[in-house]
Design a protein around this motif. Structure first.
Motif, PDB file in Angstrom:
ATOM      1  N   LEU A 240       0.847  -1.183   0.000  1.00 31.18           N
ATOM      2  CA  LEU A 240       0.000   0.000   0.000  1.00 31.18           C
ATOM      3  C   LEU A 240       0.888   1.240   0.000  1.00 31.18           C
ATOM      4  O   LEU A 240       2.107   1.153  -0.116  1.00 31.18           O
ATOM      5  N   ALA A 241       0.299   2.401   0.148  1.00 30.56           N
ATOM      6  CA  ALA A 241       1.051   3.644   0.134  1.00 30.56           C
ATOM      7  C   ALA A 241       2.109   3.646   1.234  1.00 30.56           C
ATOM      8  O   ALA A 241       1.861   3.190   2.352  1.00 30.56           O
ATOM      9  N   GLY A 242       3.297   4.154   0.892  1.00 30.19           N
ATOM     10  CA  GLY A 242       4.374   4.240   1.863  1.00 30.19           C
ATOM     11  C   GLY A 242       5.015   2.921   2.190  1.00 30.19           C
ATOM     12  O   GLY A 242       5.734   2.814   3.189  1.00 30.19           O
ATOM     13  N   GLY A 243       4.772   1.887   1.376  1.00 31.30           N
ATOM     14  CA  GLY A 243       5.354   0.588   1.640  1.00 31.30           C
ATOM     15  C   GLY A 243       4.656  -0.203   2.732  1.00 31.30           C
ATOM     16  O   GLY A 243       5.154  -1.245   3.163  1.00 31.30           O
ATOM     17  N   LEU A 244       3.493   0.285   3.185  1.00 27.73           N
ATOM     18  CA  LEU A 244       2.732  -0.429   4.201  1.00 27.73           C
ATOM     19  C   LEU A 244       2.067  -1.661   3.593  1.00 27.73           C
ATOM     20  O   LEU A 244       1.858  -1.736   2.385  1.00 27.73           O
TER      21      LEU A 244
END
Length: 272
Positions: A240-244
């Protein structure tokens, strides 16, 4: 990449088959977690010295409580997986959601289902809610441990590609050695978290309703976020966004809620 990698131990996901009856390790993991958790919960509930003057479930209550929790975990875990991890598939084929034997359970969904079951049980027995939650939190890591071991046996939820010497080639994971992240999570979410909540329960934390529950929630969130650093994200979701990952995202509110509950419980006087 390493010159050598550990071959995945090809363990049959089916533990026992008698004619059309198939018993899988995944199902046995749930049963073992529930039965051992039930046994330990009865022992903790019967130790009045752990609780002080705090009203709490008694050993006989635990016999009924385990049934409520079992349904909450199964229904919540499946519904959570459908909503959080593969919603598009189940919209197209809704009957697939009923096929529990094919796997697909969400811990966060199971947690919400169990929490609802615990709250309803406490209300039906006129028991205080937080001590009921504390009793369940003290034994939940047992089920988490067995669940992660079952994930490993199934060769699912494997880790990211790695060059560490203990990297393992998983069936379905390509030729690259990968972290055996299921075993990491079994150690963190199962063993380490179990030791944390047991130490708290035996050192007076049950006299402050909500403290063990908050510590469990925050501890699990930290363990899950660490484990997600090594685990391969679900193919249908990815990063997901930010590598989450989805597991990290769902653990963040759990961490905040757990810390808030710890602060709330610690500020209240202990029941002598």
């Amino acid at each position: 990449m390493p010159l050598f990698a550990i071959a995945f131990p090809m363990i049959d996901p089916v533990a026992l088959q008698i004619g059309p009856l198939v018993i899988r390790w995944y199902a046995l993991a749930y049963i073992a977690g529930l039965l051992i958790g039930w046994w330990l919960a009865k022992r903790i509930a019967g130790r009045d010295a752990y609780w002080g003057a705090t009203a709490h479930p008694k050993p006989l209550d635990v016999d009924d409580l385990i049934v409520w929790v079992a349904f909450g975990v199964i229904l919540g875990g499946r519904l959570g997986y459908v909503l959080f991890y593969d919603f598009a598939l189940y919209v197209e084929e809704p009957l697939e959601a009923l096929k529990l034997w094919r796997g697909g359970m969400s811990f966060h969904g199971g947690l919400l289902g169990a929490a609802l079951a615990l709250a309803l049980f406490a209300r039906s027995r006129k028991l205080p809610v937080l001590p009921t939650f504390d009793l369940a939190a003290a034994v939940t890591p047992i089920g988490l441990f067995f669940g992660r071991i079952a994930n490993f046996i199934n060769g699912e939820l494997y880790g990211r590609a790695t060059d560490v010497s203990w990297g393992m080639v998983f069936p379905g994971g390509g030729p690259e050695p990968r972290h055996p992240s299921q075993l990491y999570q079994a150690a963190l979410e199962g063993v380490c978290l179990f030791l944390l909540v047991q130490i708290l329960a035996r050192s007076g934390a049950l006299k402050r309703p909500g403290l063990v529950t908050g510590a469990f929630a925050a501890g699990y969130a930290v363990a899950r976020i660490i484990g997600e650093e090594f685990r391969q994200p679900d193919a249908q979701i990815g990063f997901l966004a930010g590598g989450l990952t989805m597991g990290m995202l769902l653990s963040i509110p759990m961490l905040l809620a757990g810390l808030a509950l710890v602060v709330y419980a610690a500020r209240r006087p202990a029941a002598a």
